[in-house]
Design an enzyme around this catalytic site. Structure first.
Site, PDB file in Angstrom:
ATOM      1  N   ARG A  59       0.864  -1.211   0.000  1.00  0.00           N
ATOM      2  CA  ARG A  59       0.000   0.000   0.000  1.00  0.00           C
ATOM      3  C   ARG A  59       0.885   1.240   0.000  1.00  0.00           C
ATOM      4  NH1 ARG A  59      -4.657   0.616  -1.751  1.00  0.00           N
ATOM      5  NH2 ARG A  59      -5.438  -1.137  -0.557  1.00  0.00           N
ATOM      6  N   GLN A  80      -8.116  -7.172  -8.626  1.00  0.00           N
ATOM      7  CA  GLN A  80      -8.264  -5.765  -9.044  1.00  0.00           C
ATOM      8  C   GLN A  80      -6.899  -5.241  -9.485  1.00  0.00           C
ATOM      9  OE1 GLN A  80     -10.859  -2.638  -7.900  1.00  0.00           O
ATOM     10  NE2 GLN A  80      -9.302  -1.795  -6.505  1.00  0.00           N
ATOM     11  N   ARG A  85       1.225  -6.563 -10.139  1.00  0.00           N
ATOM     12  CA  ARG A  85       1.716  -6.045  -8.848  1.00  0.00           C
ATOM     13  C   ARG A  85       1.840  -7.124  -7.783  1.00  0.00           C
ATOM     14  NH1 ARG A  85      -3.166  -2.427  -6.098  1.00  0.00           N
ATOM     15  NH2 ARG A  85      -4.789  -4.024  -6.204  1.00  0.00           N
ATOM     16  N   HIS A 155       0.492   3.569 -10.502  1.00  0.00           N
ATOM     17  CA  HIS A 155      -0.479   4.020  -9.488  1.00  0.00           C
ATOM     18  C   HIS A 155       0.229   4.749  -8.334  1.00  0.00           C
ATOM     19  CE1 HIS A 155      -3.682   3.719  -6.491  1.00  0.00           C
ATOM     20  NE2 HIS A 155      -4.473   3.099  -7.324  1.00  0.00           N
ATOM     21  N   ASP A 198     -12.250  10.007  -6.651  1.00  0.00           N
ATOM     22  CA  ASP A 198     -11.815   8.818  -7.400  1.00  0.00           C
ATOM     23  C   ASP A 198     -12.208   9.055  -8.856  1.00  0.00           C
ATOM     24  OD1 ASP A 198     -12.161   5.199  -6.877  1.00  0.00           O
ATOM     25  OD2 ASP A 198     -10.981   6.401  -8.287  1.00  0.00           O
ATOM     26  N   GLU A 255      -2.157   9.200 -10.882  1.00  0.00           N
ATOM     27  CA  GLU A 255      -1.668   8.028 -11.604  1.00  0.00           C
ATOM     28  C   GLU A 255      -1.507   8.284 -13.102  1.00  0.00           C
ATOM     29  OE1 GLU A 255      -4.779   6.143  -8.581  1.00  0.00           O
ATOM     30  OE2 GLU A 255      -4.493   4.983 -10.393  1.00  0.00           O
TER      31      GLU A 255
END
Ligand code: TA6
Length: 282
Positions: A59, A80, A85, A155, A198, A255
């Site tokens: 994170r 997701q 990653r 991201h 978002d 991002e």
């Protein structure tokens, strides 16, 4: 100096130090989770509650969203933001061309395990340059006999002094999809954050500025037509196990991406590179 490290739980990462900066990159996900210029504060935000476990995304830092951004279009059981990653990258090359610069090249490629998630032959190269600026370039190579389409994002979690002090410039008058209301809007003026945000900005390629009270971060993008801006705000921060309740106050994701209508189709043998260069000014 480049040092390979292994945590007690087997989690492997690389520590980089040169005259310009220090950095840390996990082999899982090719995930750069620390970058700090000498004498300055970290550029990237990292949650103190982040997992450093195989199979769980870190994170913070710069997670790679690939070969899809967001939820998988048709299969909700797939991870997701794609599988890159949480996949083991191989460190192909590490160079120190001068005392101020360190270059790393990582690789991920299709395997029997990955083909189950995504039925295409590919190679994915991640080039990270740690110096007075930070450059991250993600190159997709279609090694299959059929075309495939990707959406992707670098991201980036940026460390900010206090979320109310910051603004984002460079997306004025750009159309964006607001995922919170599921509708499309036009950005009016610079972006200020005072609630959950978002948004996927589309058809935008120019440089972006994150203005904080004590520095400005510049994001120069190449091969990117989307920009995503995300802050979870209070409720979401409190609900996320790997974020502290007040995490939203000191982070902002901006991002460098190709998402939604900016998806990229690659023919057999074709390559595409998603690249950003980060610099900071006091
Ligand atoms: O980039 C914004 C976003 O898609 C948000 O919707 C939020 O889900 C964020 O990514 C983090 O996603 P993650 O899967 O890393 O928890």
């Amino acid at each position: 100096m480049i040092t390979k490290k292994k945590a007690a739980n087997g989690f492997e990462y690389i520590e980089i130090e040169n005259n310009s900066a220090t950095a840390k990159v996990a082999l899982q996900g090719g995930h750069l989770f620390h970058y700090q210029q000498q004498g300055k504060k970290p550029l990237l935000w990292l949650s103190p509650k982040s997992h450093f476990e195989i199979g769980k995304a870190i994170r913070g830092g710069i997670p790679l969203c690939w070969p899809w951004f967001g939820k998988h279009r048709t299969d909700p059981t797939l991870p997701q933001h794609g599988f890159a990653r949480i996949s083991a990258f191989e460190l192909l090359e590490s160079n120190e061309p001068d005392e101020n610069t360190t270059e790393l090249v990582f690789k991920l490629q299709s395997s029997a395990e990955i083909l189950v998630l995504w039925p295409y032959q590919f190679q994915l190269f991640l080039r990270i340059t740690i110096g007075p600026t930070l450059t991250v370039a993600l190159t997709t190579r279609n090694c299959d006999t059929k075309s495939f389409t990707i959406t992707s994002a670098l991201h980036s979690y940026f460390a900010v002094s206090y979320i109310s002090y910051v603004s984002v410039q460079g997306l004025e008058k750009v159309e964006y999809w607001d995922s919170l209301t599921d509708d499309t809007k036009i950005q009016k003026g610079s972006i200020h954050i005072s609630e959950e945000v978002d948004r996927v900005y589309q058809k935008t390629t120019g440089p972006l500025l994150l203005l904080d009270s004590d520095r400005t971060i510049k994001i120069v993008r190449d091969g990117s037509c989307s920009a995503v801006v995300w802050n979870p705000w209070k409720d979401k921060s409190a609900k996320m196990a790997d974020m502290q309740d007040d995490a939203y106050k000191t982070m902002l994701c901006i991002e460098t991406a190709n998402a939604m209508g900016d998806a990229r189709k690659l023919a057999p043998g074709e390559e595409h590179t998603l690249k950003m260069t980060l610099s900071e000014y006091v």
